[in-house]
Design an enzyme around this catalytic site. Structure first.
Site, PDB file in Angstrom:
ATOM      1  N   GLU A  52      46.222  50.756   3.902  1.00 41.71           N
ATOM      2  CA  GLU A  52      47.574  50.827   3.641  1.00 41.71           C
ATOM      3  C   GLU A  52      48.056  50.556   2.353  1.00 41.71           C
ATOM      4  OE1 GLU A  52      49.067  52.881   5.637  1.00 41.71           O
ATOM      5  OE2 GLU A  52      47.554  52.983   7.158  1.00 41.71           O
ATOM      6  N   CYS A 251      52.875  69.983   7.018  1.00 39.47           N
ATOM      7  CA  CYS A 251      54.073  69.988   6.800  1.00 39.47           C
ATOM      8  C   CYS A 251      54.618  69.377   5.684  1.00 39.47           C
ATOM      9  CB  CYS A 251      54.942  69.455   8.136  1.00 39.47           C
ATOM     10  SG  CYS A 251      56.669  69.731   8.232  1.00 39.47           S
ATOM     11  N   CYS A 258      53.520  76.618   7.490  1.00 36.45           N
ATOM     12  CA  CYS A 258      54.162  76.765   8.764  1.00 36.45           C
ATOM     13  C   CYS A 258      53.256  77.672   9.513  1.00 36.45           C
ATOM     14  CB  CYS A 258      55.556  77.412   8.723  1.00 36.45           C
ATOM     15  SG  CYS A 258      56.697  76.221   8.114  1.00 36.45           S
ATOM     16  N   CYS A 261      50.631  75.792  11.377  1.00 38.84           N
ATOM     17  CA  CYS A 261      51.284  74.622  11.878  1.00 38.84           C
ATOM     18  C   CYS A 261      50.974  74.676  13.377  1.00 38.84           C
ATOM     19  CB  CYS A 261      52.690  74.237  11.413  1.00 38.84           C
ATOM     20  SG  CYS A 261      53.256  72.797  12.161  1.00 38.84           S
ATOM     21  N   CYS A 267      59.276  74.176  16.405  1.00 32.98           N
ATOM     22  CA  CYS A 267      59.873  73.512  15.391  1.00 32.98           C
ATOM     23  C   CYS A 267      61.338  74.155  15.074  1.00 32.98           C
ATOM     24  CB  CYS A 267      59.227  73.829  13.986  1.00 32.98           C
ATOM     25  SG  CYS A 267      59.889  73.009  12.715  1.00 32.98           S
TER      26      CYS A 267
END
Length: 351
Positions: A52, A251, A258, A261, A267
């Site tokens: 991270e 996204c 899209c 997606c 959405c």
DNA sequence: GTCCAGCCTA
DNA sequence: TAGGCGGGAC
């Protein structure tokens, strides 16, 4: 108060479809999640934290080789804590923002010294460590420990805002609405599903696991079965990772895909015709070319390549036309603890 | 040129 | 809250 308790009226419709959205996203995640070596319970909480920190403002794909090499040399906090700074800075390579490397080592020193080399399983203790902010602390709690906590990062903000609110996420800090939404859509976890719930968990699972999977960190070319066998993330952790993954790979900010997606049918942003696509993004990026940051990076790279041999200021002059700037950068690197100035004025990485 | 699994300080 | 802080991918 109109802000505080008020539900997100605009999100109601989409929130009503939360279950199908989860099913679709989880299915997508099971098929397309990138097989990053710190995922699916294949590393320790410390390994997750390292991934991270390396990923702060840095794309995952660039992180993988660094993380793999890093964890091989310093598999736990104690080993990193004891390493010479110069080696730490060198291993950080060209990941960028090298101050992260120093903070990670400071973090390791605190974990080794104050927590007996065991990363805390507590948000407050995590966020108090050097270089660990809200995002990273939450991510470790969720990804490494399976604790149910809403993770908020730029990807999650963008995806949730688009899907449930129908508009782009705003710049600056996460709004109250965004935080509330993230908490609302976070799945509940069944108690028995909470993996790594017991003390120990995979604290030491480091790199053994399946015999001889050494460096690669991959599970063959993604046999979904093999993968799912390794999946013990509770729903909340899977959700956090899946939303982030969708934001990172589908996204995306500028040109969302899209057409592929899994949430396209749910959405609100897409339904509305992608109003203001790409607008309201985070604060404008600083330029890099011709800035102090570029010069600092060049200086540091020169010191790395000198591999221990002190470098004179003269040798660095080709890196920067402006000598005022050059000296300013040397001074700031010194202040940051990223280099040392010897009595003879020569420069080297700190020990 | 934009964006990126942010953090820290002033 | 604004601004500093790398470097690469697209």
């Amino acid at each position: 108060m109109a802000k505080g308790g008020v539900t997100m009226e605009g999100a109601d419709t989409a929130l009503a479809e939360i279950e199908p959205i989860r099913l679709r996203l989880f299915d997508w995640w099971s098929r397309y999640a990138r097989d990053l070596p710190w995922r699916f319970g294949r590393t320790t909480p410390w390994g997750v934290l390292v991934s991270e920190v390396m990923s702060q403002q840095t794309q995952m794909s660039r992180v993988v080789p660094y993380w793999t090499a890093w964890m091989k040399v310093w598999p736990d906090a104690a080993s990193l804590a004891a390493a010479p700074k110069a080696e730490v800075i060198t291993a950080w390579g060209r990941l960028g923002y090298p101050r992260r490397a120093l903070r990670l080592q400071e973090c390791a020193q605190q974990v080794a010294g104050q927590y007996a080399d065991r990363l805390p399983r507590d948000y407050g203790q995590l966020v108090a460590l050097p270089g660990i902010g809200d995002y990273t602390a939450s991510a470790v709690m969720s990804f490494a420990y399976g604790e149910r906590i809403a993770v908020i990062d730029t990807n999650i903000r963008r995806v949730l805002s688009r899907v449930f609110l129908g508009h782009e996420s705003t710049g600056g800090a996460a709004s109250r609405e965004e935080r509330q939404l993230a908490g609302q859509v976070l799945p509940e976890d069944e108690a028995q599903e909470s993996f790594r719930a017991e003390d120990g968990g995979l604290e030491d699972a480091g790199a053994e696991d399946s015999g001889g999977q050494e460096g690669s960190g991959r599970l063959g070319s993604a046999d979904p079965q093999i993968r799912s066998a390794a999946w013990r993330d509770p729903p909340s952790a899977r959700w956090n990772q899946a939303v982030m993954e969708l934001g990172a790979t589908v996204c995306v900010a500028r040109k969302p895909a899209c057409d592929i997606c899994p949430l396209a049918g749910h959405c609100r942003f897409l339904k509305a015709g992608l109003p203001g696509l790409g607008a309201g993004r985070t604060r404008p990026r600083q330029r890099f070319a011709g800035t102090d940051r570029q010069v600092r990076g060049a200086i540091l790279q020169a010191l790395r390549q000198a591999s221990g041999t002190p470098v004179s200021r003269k040798d660095l002059e080709p890196l920067c036309e402006d000598e005022i700037r050059l000296d300013r950068c040397i001074a700031s690197l010194d202040e940051d603890g990223l280099l040392e100035i010897g009595r003879d004025g020569r420069l080297s990485l700190p020990r």
